[in-house]
Design a protein around this motif. Structure first.
Motif, PDB file in Angstrom:
ATOM      1  N   GLU A 142       0.825  -1.200   0.000  1.00 45.74           N
ATOM      2  CA  GLU A 142       0.000   0.000   0.000  1.00 45.74           C
ATOM      3  C   GLU A 142       0.863   1.256   0.000  1.00 45.74           C
ATOM      4  O   GLU A 142       1.933   1.289   0.600  1.00 45.74           O
ATOM      5  CB  GLU A 142      -0.950   0.017   1.194  1.00 45.74           C
ATOM      6  CG  GLU A 142      -0.268   0.120   2.538  1.00 45.74           C
ATOM      7  CD  GLU A 142      -1.264   0.136   3.683  1.00 45.74           C
ATOM      8  OE1 GLU A 142      -2.005   1.131   3.803  1.00 45.74           O
ATOM      9  OE2 GLU A 142      -1.290  -0.838   4.433  1.00 45.74           O
ATOM     10  N   PRO A 143       0.383   2.304  -0.682  1.00 42.79           N
ATOM     11  CA  PRO A 143       1.126   3.559  -0.703  1.00 42.79           C
ATOM     12  C   PRO A 143       1.044   4.253   0.657  1.00 42.79           C
ATOM     13  O   PRO A 143      -0.016   4.264   1.291  1.00 42.79           O
ATOM     14  CB  PRO A 143       0.434   4.385  -1.784  1.00 42.79           C
ATOM     15  CG  PRO A 143      -0.799   3.662  -2.157  1.00 42.79           C
ATOM     16  CD  PRO A 143      -0.795   2.318  -1.531  1.00 42.79           C
ATOM     17  N   VAL A 144       2.179   4.797   1.096  1.00 44.21           N
ATOM     18  CA  VAL A 144       2.271   5.535   2.352  1.00 44.21           C
ATOM     19  C   VAL A 144       3.250   6.692   2.164  1.00 44.21           C
ATOM     20  O   VAL A 144       3.990   6.734   1.180  1.00 44.21           O
ATOM     21  CB  VAL A 144       2.770   4.638   3.519  1.00 44.21           C
ATOM     22  CG1 VAL A 144       1.804   3.503   3.805  1.00 44.21           C
ATOM     23  CG2 VAL A 144       4.164   4.103   3.242  1.00 44.21           C
ATOM     24  N   VAL A 145       3.254   7.591   3.097  1.00 44.92           N
ATOM     25  CA  VAL A 145       4.321   8.585   3.199  1.00 44.92           C
ATOM     26  C   VAL A 145       5.008   8.307   4.522  1.00 44.92           C
ATOM     27  O   VAL A 145       4.393   8.407   5.589  1.00 44.92           O
ATOM     28  CB  VAL A 145       3.783  10.024   3.140  1.00 44.92           C
ATOM     29  CG1 VAL A 145       4.917  11.019   3.365  1.00 44.92           C
ATOM     30  CG2 VAL A 145       3.096  10.285   1.809  1.00 44.92           C
ATOM     31  N   SER A 146       6.260   7.884   4.443  1.00 48.08           N
ATOM     32  CA  SER A 146       7.045   7.560   5.633  1.00 48.08           C
ATOM     33  C   SER A 146       8.438   8.134   5.471  1.00 48.08           C
ATOM     34  O   SER A 146       8.984   8.148   4.361  1.00 48.08           O
ATOM     35  CB  SER A 146       7.169   6.048   5.824  1.00 48.08           C
ATOM     36  OG  SER A 146       5.923   5.458   6.094  1.00 48.08           O
ATOM     37  N   PHE A 147       8.993   8.595   6.560  1.00 49.73           N
ATOM     38  CA  PHE A 147      10.363   9.094   6.585  1.00 49.73           C
ATOM     39  C   PHE A 147      10.582  10.209   5.562  1.00 49.73           C
ATOM     40  O   PHE A 147      11.639  10.339   4.963  1.00 49.73           O
ATOM     41  CB  PHE A 147      11.360   7.950   6.385  1.00 49.73           C
ATOM     42  CG  PHE A 147      11.003   6.726   7.178  1.00 49.73           C
ATOM     43  CD1 PHE A 147      10.927   6.781   8.566  1.00 49.73           C
ATOM     44  CD2 PHE A 147      10.692   5.530   6.555  1.00 49.73           C
ATOM     45  CE1 PHE A 147      10.554   5.662   9.304  1.00 49.73           C
ATOM     46  CE2 PHE A 147      10.327   4.409   7.286  1.00 49.73           C
ATOM     47  CZ  PHE A 147      10.262   4.473   8.669  1.00 49.73           C
ATOM     48  N   GLY A 148       9.499  10.981   5.340  1.00 49.07           N
ATOM     49  CA  GLY A 148       9.565  12.114   4.427  1.00 49.07           C
ATOM     50  C   GLY A 148       9.485  11.761   2.955  1.00 49.07           C
ATOM     51  O   GLY A 148       9.734  12.601   2.098  1.00 49.07           O
ATOM     52  N   GLN A 149       9.098  10.511   2.640  1.00 52.52           N
ATOM     53  CA  GLN A 149       9.085  10.055   1.250  1.00 52.52           C
ATOM     54  C   GLN A 149       7.789   9.311   0.924  1.00 52.52           C
ATOM     55  O   GLN A 149       7.285   8.557   1.757  1.00 52.52           O
ATOM     56  CB  GLN A 149      10.254   9.101   0.979  1.00 52.52           C
ATOM     57  CG  GLN A 149      11.617   9.713   1.114  1.00 52.52           C
ATOM     58  CD  GLN A 149      11.850  10.797   0.094  1.00 52.52           C
ATOM     59  OE1 GLN A 149      11.496  10.669  -1.068  1.00 52.52           O
ATOM     60  NE2 GLN A 149      12.433  11.900   0.537  1.00 52.52           N
ATOM     61  N   PRO A 150       7.281   9.457  -0.312  1.00 54.25           N
ATOM     62  CA  PRO A 150       6.190   8.583  -0.744  1.00 54.25           C
ATOM     63  C   PRO A 150       6.770   7.198  -1.033  1.00 54.25           C
ATOM     64  O   PRO A 150       7.753   7.073  -1.767  1.00 54.25           O
ATOM     65  CB  PRO A 150       5.678   9.255  -2.016  1.00 54.25           C
ATOM     66  CG  PRO A 150       6.835  10.055  -2.526  1.00 54.25           C
ATOM     67  CD  PRO A 150       7.661  10.435  -1.325  1.00 54.25           C
ATOM     68  N   LEU A 151       6.188   6.186  -0.419  1.00 51.73           N
ATOM     69  CA  LEU A 151       6.709   4.820  -0.531  1.00 51.73           C
ATOM     70  C   LEU A 151       5.557   3.849  -0.737  1.00 51.73           C
ATOM     71  O   LEU A 151       4.400   4.175  -0.497  1.00 51.73           O
ATOM     72  CB  LEU A 151       7.461   4.433   0.754  1.00 51.73           C
ATOM     73  CG  LEU A 151       8.655   5.283   1.142  1.00 51.73           C
ATOM     74  CD1 LEU A 151       9.059   5.015   2.583  1.00 51.73           C
ATOM     75  CD2 LEU A 151       9.812   5.029   0.198  1.00 51.73           C
ATOM     76  N   ILE A 152       5.902   2.641  -1.143  1.00 48.77           N
ATOM     77  CA  ILE A 152       4.950   1.535  -1.180  1.00 48.77           C
ATOM     78  C   ILE A 152       5.392   0.570  -0.082  1.00 48.77           C
ATOM     79  O   ILE A 152       6.433  -0.071  -0.173  1.00 48.77           O
ATOM     80  CB  ILE A 152       4.925   0.812  -2.552  1.00 48.77           C
ATOM     81  CG1 ILE A 152       4.674   1.780  -3.683  1.00 48.77           C
ATOM     82  CG2 ILE A 152       3.905  -0.326  -2.519  1.00 48.77           C
ATOM     83  CD1 ILE A 152       3.315   2.442  -3.678  1.00 48.77           C
ATOM     84  N   GLU A 153       4.589   0.514   0.977  1.00 48.55           N
ATOM     85  CA  GLU A 153       4.878  -0.358   2.111  1.00 48.55           C
ATOM     86  C   GLU A 153       4.435  -1.777   1.772  1.00 48.55           C
ATOM     87  O   GLU A 153       3.383  -1.973   1.175  1.00 48.55           O
ATOM     88  CB  GLU A 153       4.098   0.175   3.313  1.00 48.55           C
ATOM     89  CG  GLU A 153       4.380  -0.498   4.612  1.00 48.55           C
ATOM     90  CD  GLU A 153       3.645   0.199   5.743  1.00 48.55           C
ATOM     91  OE1 GLU A 153       4.186   1.178   6.282  1.00 48.55           O
ATOM     92  OE2 GLU A 153       2.512  -0.228   6.048  1.00 48.55           O
TER      93      GLU A 153
END
Length: 160
Positions: A142-153
């Motif tokens: 799922e797409p998330v924003v983590s650690f200041g970045q858009p990521l796919i978790e």
């Protein structure tokens, strides 16, 4: 890789491992400082609270130089969690990740865990390929924003 030892994690590895995670992910993926804070917190919790009968961390070393880490921690009586799997750039692509993953999974199985889980990001493609090669299944993405970045978790699991 020749002459690589995979030894137990000790408290003296904490600062190196926190810094290596922080610097590696900042350089490779632009992670902000919150990632380093998270890793340091995970390491501090492990040092303060882990149960050595069913949880362990390992550090790969060659001629005194640390090359990577992997941890197995308890989620519940049946489930272990793989954490803090990292290889330095010079250690990648040489089979060390496979050795470390096998060490961690073998430990989990020997301690009586029936399954393992892990959390990662899609951008870690080499790690994902290694997990898949070893029988892990991708359970969610799922797409998330983590650690200041858009990521796919991603969440992965395996039955041992």
């Amino acid at each position: 890789m020749e002459n690589v030892e995979i030894r137990k994690f000790v408290a003296q590895d904490r600062d190196w491992l926190a810094a290596e995670h922080r610097e590696s992910y900042a350089r490779a993926e632009g992670f902000d400082s919150s990632f380093g804070v998270l890793v340091a917190s995970i390491l501090d919790d492990f040092l303060d609270q882990h149960d050595p009968t069913c949880e362990r961390g390992w550090i790969a070393c060659q001629e005194g130089q640390r090359l990577g880490s992997i941890f197995c921690v308890k989620l519940d009586d049946q489930t272990a969690k793989l954490r803090l799997f990292l290889l330095t750039e010079k250690a990648r692509g040489k089979g060390l990740g496979q050795r470390m993953l096998a060490q961690c999974m073998g430990f989990a199985q020997a301690q009586g865990y029936s399954e393992m889980k892990l959390w990662t990001h899609e951008s870690h493609r080499a790690a994902g390929a290694l997990y898949a090669k070893n029988g892990w299944q991708l359970m969610s993405s799922e797409p998330v924003v983590s650690f200041g970045q858009p990521l796919i978790e991603q969440h992965w699991e395996i039955t041992l």
